[in-house]
Scaffold this motif. Structure first.
Motif, PDB file in Angstrom:
ATOM      1  N   ARG A  26      37.709  36.738  54.189  1.00  0.00           N
ATOM      2  CA  ARG A  26      37.979  36.080  55.478  1.00  0.00           C
ATOM      3  C   ARG A  26      36.720  36.048  56.343  1.00  0.00           C
ATOM      4  O   ARG A  26      36.428  35.063  56.997  1.00  0.00           O
ATOM      5  N   ALA A  27      35.974  37.139  56.296  1.00  0.00           N
ATOM      6  CA  ALA A  27      34.766  37.230  57.123  1.00  0.00           C
ATOM      7  C   ALA A  27      33.708  36.232  56.647  1.00  0.00           C
ATOM      8  O   ALA A  27      32.903  35.762  57.443  1.00  0.00           O
ATOM      9  N   ILE A  28      33.725  35.938  55.348  1.00  0.00           N
ATOM     10  CA  ILE A  28      32.723  35.002  54.831  1.00  0.00           C
ATOM     11  C   ILE A  28      33.144  33.569  55.122  1.00  0.00           C
ATOM     12  O   ILE A  28      32.389  32.779  55.660  1.00  0.00           O
ATOM     13  N   HIS A  29      34.362  33.248  54.768  1.00  0.00           N
ATOM     14  CA  HIS A  29      34.827  31.872  54.947  1.00  0.00           C
ATOM     15  C   HIS A  29      36.341  31.821  54.823  1.00  0.00           C
ATOM     16  O   HIS A  29      36.896  32.364  53.886  1.00  0.00           O
ATOM     17  N   LYS A  30      36.994  31.132  55.735  1.00  0.00           N
ATOM     18  CA  LYS A  30      38.452  30.992  55.718  1.00  0.00           C
ATOM     19  C   LYS A  30      38.950  30.477  54.373  1.00  0.00           C
ATOM     20  O   LYS A  30      39.956  30.933  53.847  1.00  0.00           O
ATOM     21  N   GLU A  31      38.219  29.512  53.804  1.00  0.00           N
ATOM     22  CA  GLU A  31      38.597  28.887  52.536  1.00  0.00           C
ATOM     23  C   GLU A  31      38.685  29.923  51.420  1.00  0.00           C
ATOM     24  O   GLU A  31      39.580  29.906  50.594  1.00  0.00           O
ATOM     25  N   LEU A  32      37.713  30.787  51.446  1.00  0.00           N
ATOM     26  CA  LEU A  32      37.585  31.804  50.406  1.00  0.00           C
ATOM     27  C   LEU A  32      38.809  32.718  50.384  1.00  0.00           C
ATOM     28  O   LEU A  32      39.272  33.161  49.339  1.00  0.00           O
ATOM     29  N   GLU A  33      39.327  32.974  51.577  1.00  0.00           N
ATOM     30  CA  GLU A  33      40.445  33.887  51.722  1.00  0.00           C
ATOM     31  C   GLU A  33      41.660  33.393  50.934  1.00  0.00           C
ATOM     32  O   GLU A  33      42.355  34.170  50.279  1.00  0.00           O
ATOM     33  N   ARG A  34      41.883  32.074  50.968  1.00  0.00           N
ATOM     34  CA  ARG A  34      43.092  31.520  50.376  1.00  0.00           C
ATOM     35  C   ARG A  34      43.149  31.744  48.861  1.00  0.00           C
ATOM     36  O   ARG A  34      44.173  32.118  48.324  1.00  0.00           O
ATOM     37  N   GLY A  35      42.017  31.532  48.201  1.00  0.00           N
ATOM     38  CA  GLY A  35      42.033  31.614  46.740  1.00  0.00           C
ATOM     39  C   GLY A  35      41.814  33.018  46.176  1.00  0.00           C
ATOM     40  O   GLY A  35      41.840  33.217  44.968  1.00  0.00           O
ATOM     41  N   MET A  36      41.622  33.987  47.056  1.00  0.00           N
ATOM     42  CA  MET A  36      41.236  35.324  46.609  1.00  0.00           C
ATOM     43  C   MET A  36      42.353  36.064  45.872  1.00  0.00           C
ATOM     44  O   MET A  36      43.440  36.201  46.384  1.00  0.00           O
ATOM     45  N   ARG A  37      42.070  36.556  44.672  1.00  0.00           N
ATOM     46  CA  ARG A  37      43.094  37.282  43.899  1.00  0.00           C
ATOM     47  C   ARG A  37      42.748  38.771  43.779  1.00  0.00           C
ATOM     48  O   ARG A  37      43.558  39.628  44.044  1.00  0.00           O
ATOM     49  N   SER A  38      41.544  39.051  43.315  1.00  0.00           N
ATOM     50  CA  SER A  38      41.166  40.445  43.116  1.00  0.00           C
ATOM     51  C   SER A  38      39.657  40.570  43.310  1.00  0.00           C
ATOM     52  O   SER A  38      38.992  39.599  43.649  1.00  0.00           O
ATOM     53  N   ALA A  39      39.142  41.762  43.072  1.00  0.00           N
ATOM     54  CA  ALA A  39      37.717  41.981  43.313  1.00  0.00           C
ATOM     55  C   ALA A  39      37.215  43.104  42.418  1.00  0.00           C
ATOM     56  O   ALA A  39      37.993  43.905  41.897  1.00  0.00           O
ATOM     57  N   ARG A  40      35.907  43.141  42.221  1.00  0.00           N
ATOM     58  CA  ARG A  40      35.294  44.298  41.562  1.00  0.00           C
ATOM     59  C   ARG A  40      34.504  45.059  42.615  1.00  0.00           C
ATOM     60  O   ARG A  40      33.890  44.452  43.488  1.00  0.00           O
ATOM     61  N   VAL A  41      34.537  46.366  42.519  1.00  0.00           N
ATOM     62  CA  VAL A  41      33.883  47.204  43.530  1.00  0.00           C
ATOM     63  C   VAL A  41      32.977  48.247  42.880  1.00  0.00           C
ATOM     64  O   VAL A  41      33.346  48.866  41.879  1.00  0.00           O
ATOM     65  N   TRP A  42      31.785  48.380  43.445  1.00  0.00           N
ATOM     66  CA  TRP A  42      30.863  49.449  43.060  1.00  0.00           C
ATOM     67  C   TRP A  42      30.734  50.384  44.259  1.00  0.00           C
ATOM     68  O   TRP A  42      30.472  49.916  45.368  1.00  0.00           O
ATOM     69  N   GLY A  43      30.917  51.658  44.066  1.00  0.00           N
ATOM     70  CA  GLY A  43      30.744  52.598  45.175  1.00  0.00           C
ATOM     71  C   GLY A  43      31.908  53.554  45.255  1.00  0.00           C
ATOM     72  O   GLY A  43      31.888  54.620  44.642  1.00  0.00           O
TER      73      GLY A  43
END
Ligand SMILES: Nc1nc2c(ncn2[C@@H]2O[C@H](COP(=O)(O)OP(=O)(O)OP(=O)(O)O)[C@@H](O)[C@H]2O)c(=O)[nH]1
Ligand SMILES: [Mg+2]
Length: 373
Positions: A331-348
């Motif tokens: 959401r912080a990057i782009h509203k459009e991006l938020e809609r299609g977001m399913r999952s993520a990979r995380v390092w840390g």
């Protein structure tokens, strides 16, 4: 229901009617609120009094602004957060600002040396935090005493409040005075905002969800909205609220800010007393780098580095509220991006580097995130 007001109420009311200055009117109104009995029959009266108080305060602030050439009190926000350094006279705010930023306000042993807000940038690792020295508060600032109420409105404008407290004099009483003055001017510290939204609409009347949670129920809310000239709105109440709180939301008269204490002059003598329990305290006498880290950790923010597949992490972090998730990153990057977001990979913060996480995974400071649709 009859209000049954005590005789002294009418005496103070007389005082209010005869008051000549705004300050006197504010004092009398505060007193009326204090002595009015609190029960069903006086609810409406209390509401009217509190509304009057809020209006008088706004008038006072407006008057000071016109007198003092207001804009200089407003500090433009820069960096990832604006932190107000708020304290009594001589508490060591300028000294602290000099220690942590490039700003060079005058330091002197007499009170009220700093008369306008002074901003400075605190560089901490790869983020910048704006610190603003707020001209000193005194008991009664919210009534226009000392340097007036303008310092309070400058503090109100910040994202986070740091109470600068001199450890060589009574700590508790300093904290109490500062908290009281801030509260009086509509700044609530370390409390979450009520979970209520009031959305004005063009038509459709007043629709309420969760009315059983509001004091006075549906009728109470409707009456309050009507008193404010609102005839169409969607009201969503998600926790128990008083009518006064609803009114604050309607008027936008209250802000909610995180708060911590910066204890100065700890080199002089053993600290005098203790701050109230539950309030985070940082010894401002620490070396600058350590102090900066503790301050950043008290802001309730985390740094998140984004990356694309097969590329390195971004150099500059996104700075988001603690508890943010990959969805918030999107959401912080782009509203459009938020809609299609399913999952993520995380390092840390994950057990394995590059671990797949759901989109509501609570991220930690320093995490690297790769978003996937
Ligand atoms: N020993 C000691 N003295 C300090 C410390 N911090 C500030 N002082 C002294 O306290 C006095 C007031 O410091 P300032 O930094 O000007 O305080 P302020 O809160 O900005 O004061 P006003 O802007 O005048 O309200 C000065 O004489 C400082 O030298 C400290 O940590 N230790
Ligand atoms: Mg100063």
């Amino acid at each position: 229901m009859p209000a049954n007001l005590p005789p002294e109420y009418f005496k103070v009311e007389q005082k209010y009617l005869q008051a000549r200055t705004l300050e006197e009117k504010i004092l009398a109104t505060q007193e009326l609120i204090r002595i009015a009995p609190k029960h069903k029959g006086t609810e409406k009266l209390l509401r009217v009094l509190k509304r009057r108080l809020a209006k008088l305060r706004r008038e006072l602030e407006g008057r000071e602004k016109r007198r003092g050439g207001g804009p200089s009190f407003a500090v433009k926000k820069e960096g990832c957060a604006q932190v107000a350094l708020v304290g009594l006279p001589n508490s060591g705010k300028s000294t602290l600002l000099r220690k942590l930023t490039n700003a060079r306000p005058e330091v002197a042993e007499y009170p009220f040396t700093t008369r306008l807000p002074v901003p400075g940038m605190m560089n901490y690792e790869d983020v910048q935090v704006q610190l603003v020295e707020i001209p000193s508060l005194v008991e009664g600032s919210s009534l226009g005493r000392g340097l007036g109420a303008q310092p309070l409105s400058a503090a109100r404008n910040a994202d986070v409040i740091a109470l600068v407290v001199d450890a060589s004099s009574d700590i508790l009483s300093q904290v109490k005075t500062l908290v009281r003055e801030l509260e009086e001017s509509g700044v609530r510290l370390n409390r979450s905002p009520p979970r209520v939204t009031i959305e004005r609409r063009g038509e459709g009347g007043i629709v309420i969800r969760g009315k059983e949670l509001a004091e006075g129920g549906e009728e109470g809310i409707k009456e309050l909205l009507r008193e404010h000239g609102i005839h169409n709105a969607l009201v969503v109440v998600e926790e128990r609220v008083s009518l006064r709180t609803l009114e604050e939301i309607l008027e936008g008269s209250v802000v909610y800010r995180p708060c911590f204490v910066l204890l100065t002059k700890t080199d002089l003598s053993p600290a005098v007393g203790e701050p109230p329990e539950g309030l985070k305290v940082i010894d401002a006498g620490k070396p600058p780098e350590e102090l900066k880290r503790e301050i950043f950790e008290s802001l309730g923010l985390i740094r998140i580095y984004t990356k694309r597949p097969n590329e390195g992490p971004s150099e500059n972090p996104l700075v988001l509220p603690r508890g943010s998730t990959p969805l918030d990153v999107a959401r912080a990057i782009h509203k459009e991006l938020e809609r299609g977001m399913r999952s993520a990979r995380v390092w840390g913060s994950t057990r394995f580097p590059g671990q797949w996480v759901p989109r509501d995974y609570p991220l930690q400071d320093g995490d690297v995130v790769e978003l996937h649709s």
